[in-house]
Design an enzyme around this catalytic site. Structure first.
Site, mmCIF file in Angstrom:
data_model
loop_
_atom_site.group_PDB
_atom_site.id
_atom_site.type_symbol
_atom_site.label_atom_id
_atom_site.label_comp_id
_atom_site.label_asym_id
_atom_site.label_seq_id
_atom_site.Cartn_x
_atom_site.Cartn_y
_atom_site.Cartn_z
ATOM 1 N N LYS A 226 -0.258 -10.340 6.851
ATOM 2 C CA LYS A 226 0.011 -8.995 7.351
ATOM 3 C C LYS A 226 -1.302 -8.408 7.838
ATOM 4 O O LYS A 226 -2.260 -8.293 7.061
ATOM 5 C CB LYS A 226 0.602 -8.091 6.268
ATOM 6 C CG LYS A 226 0.820 -6.657 6.764
ATOM 7 C CD LYS A 226 1.176 -5.698 5.653
ATOM 8 C CE LYS A 226 1.312 -4.276 6.222
ATOM 9 N NZ LYS A 226 1.562 -3.259 5.165
ATOM 10 N N TYR B 62 -2.971 -10.490 2.956
ATOM 11 C CA TYR B 62 -2.894 -9.071 3.290
ATOM 12 C C TYR B 62 -4.257 -8.600 3.781
ATOM 13 O O TYR B 62 -5.179 -8.389 3.002
ATOM 14 C CB TYR B 62 -2.445 -8.286 2.066
ATOM 15 C CG TYR B 62 -2.072 -6.839 2.341
ATOM 16 C CD1 TYR B 62 -2.129 -6.293 3.622
ATOM 17 C CD2 TYR B 62 -1.670 -6.012 1.302
ATOM 18 C CE1 TYR B 62 -1.789 -4.981 3.862
ATOM 19 C CE2 TYR B 62 -1.327 -4.689 1.524
ATOM 20 C CZ TYR B 62 -1.392 -4.179 2.807
ATOM 21 O OH TYR B 62 -1.053 -2.869 3.029
ATOM 22 N N TYR C 100 -12.480 -5.338 -5.121
ATOM 23 C CA TYR C 100 -13.427 -4.396 -5.717
ATOM 24 C C TYR C 100 -14.853 -4.658 -5.225
ATOM 25 O O TYR C 100 -15.555 -3.739 -4.794
ATOM 26 C CB TYR C 100 -13.375 -4.464 -7.249
ATOM 27 C CG TYR C 100 -14.357 -3.513 -7.890
ATOM 28 C CD1 TYR C 100 -14.078 -2.151 -7.975
ATOM 29 C CD2 TYR C 100 -15.589 -3.967 -8.357
ATOM 30 C CE1 TYR C 100 -14.988 -1.270 -8.540
ATOM 31 C CE2 TYR C 100 -16.503 -3.095 -8.929
ATOM 32 C CZ TYR C 100 -16.199 -1.747 -9.011
ATOM 33 O OH TYR C 100 -17.113 -0.872 -9.564
ATOM 34 N N THR D 262 0.822 -1.203 0.000
ATOM 35 C CA THR D 262 0.000 0.000 0.000
ATOM 36 C C THR D 262 0.856 1.253 0.000
ATOM 37 O O THR D 262 0.598 2.205 -0.747
ATOM 38 C CB THR D 262 -0.931 -0.004 1.220
ATOM 39 O OG1 THR D 262 -1.745 -1.178 1.181
ATOM 40 C CG2 THR D 262 -1.838 1.210 1.229
#
Length: 303
Positions: free
Chosen positions: A171, A141, A111, A48
């Site tokens: 994560k 993630y 999405y 990110t």
């Protein structure tokens, strides 16, 4: 339980761009090398903080190839490969494996919101089967504040059970200590990284693998040191100083703020560029941040 090969500090390296918003690969590679030289155990290109989803698949594969060809060892790279399109995820993941990367950090397809655990499981299963490589090591993630699609404990358990040698870690960028604590308690031996520098010490004490956090782009040495010495007498003091450092610019968008700090450290204003939709910080805002963070003495000017 999962056999995760990666531990310590993995930095989601900022991506340098030029004034036309094109990747500045030379500056980016220089930054990646510096992070490793300062003690980072590895890198997470295209996380990110790297503005990953603002870059095309071709840009990301080309940059990763150049990073490895520049001599950065792929075994300690965990590039982000998760996309909304399943085929894009497969392509990025195969490319990372072909280069010899030790693992990949994989977002869920993000999405469509309010998708079920069954749908997410099938998506990951399809990626794993299409990649079809025993070397694949996936770190899930979990970043619901951004993706709004995350991983429940039941889904993590199902993925670990079905693919114990492949789904080896996660994560957690939820910022929710109770969530990370639940993961650490439920899956001992699972490679759970915290995405928050504030939770690093607490997570290490519960068996966490380490940290993948943005602030390490500018203070890699101190964060890596805490990962290495968390059992020492000064661990609490180390953690408090890192937390206070980060809080000084908590009111700013982290990517533009961190790029301005790198620009200051390197005396290189070109580092202040971001790719839209991010906007660069103005000089006055950047000066405020620098004035606040210098007091901690944690930053080191790159040679």
């Amino acid at each position: 339980m999962s056999d995760h090969p990666m531990q310590g500090l993995y930095v989601p390296a900022l991506t340098a761009v030029d004034r036309d918003s094109n990747p500045d690969v030379a500056r980016w590679i220089e930054h990646c090398r510096w992070l490793l030289a300062e003690g980072a155990h590895g890198l997470c290109p295209f996380g990110t903080t790297s503005e990953a989803n603002s870059f095309s698949i071709d840009e990301r594969t080309d940059m990763l190839t150049q990073l490895v060809e520049a001599g950065v060892g792929p075994a300690n790279l965990m590039p982000g490969t998760g996309c909304s399109a399943l085929t894009d995820t497969v392509r990025l993941t195969r490319h990372a494996l072909d280069l010899g990367c030790g693992g990949v950090l994989m977002l869920p397809p993000f999405y469509y919101k309010a998708v079920t655990d069954e749908g997410l499981f099938r998506s990951f299963a399809e990626v794993i089967e299409r990649v079809g490589d025993d070397r694949l090591r996936i770190y899930l993630y979990h970043i619901p504040p951004v993706a709004q699609v995350g991983f429940s404990l039941n889904l993590i358990e199902r993925l670990i059970t079905a693919y114990p040698k492949t789904v080896v870690g996660l994560k957690d960028s939820s910022g929710d200590w109770n969530n990370l604590k639940a993961i650490l308690n439920a899956f001992p031996g699972f490679g759970a990284f915290t995405g928050s520098e504030k939770l690093l010490l607490d997570s290490l004490r519960l068996g966490g693998a380490g940290s993948i956090n943005a602030v390490a782009n500018v203070i890699p040495g101190p964060v890596a040191r805490l990962c290495d010495t968390w059992q020492g007498d000064d661990a609490e003091a180390q953690q408090a100083k890192i937390t206070a450092f980060r809080e000084t610019f908590a009111d700013y968008a982290p990517v533009p703020a961190l790029k301005q700090i790198v620009a200051y450290l390197r005396n290189d204003p070109e580092w202040g560029h971001v790719r839209p939709p991010f906007l660069p910080l103005g000089e006055a805002e950047a000066a405020k941040i620098v004035a606040k963070i210098e007091q901690y003495g944690l930053m080191k000017t790159p040679a």
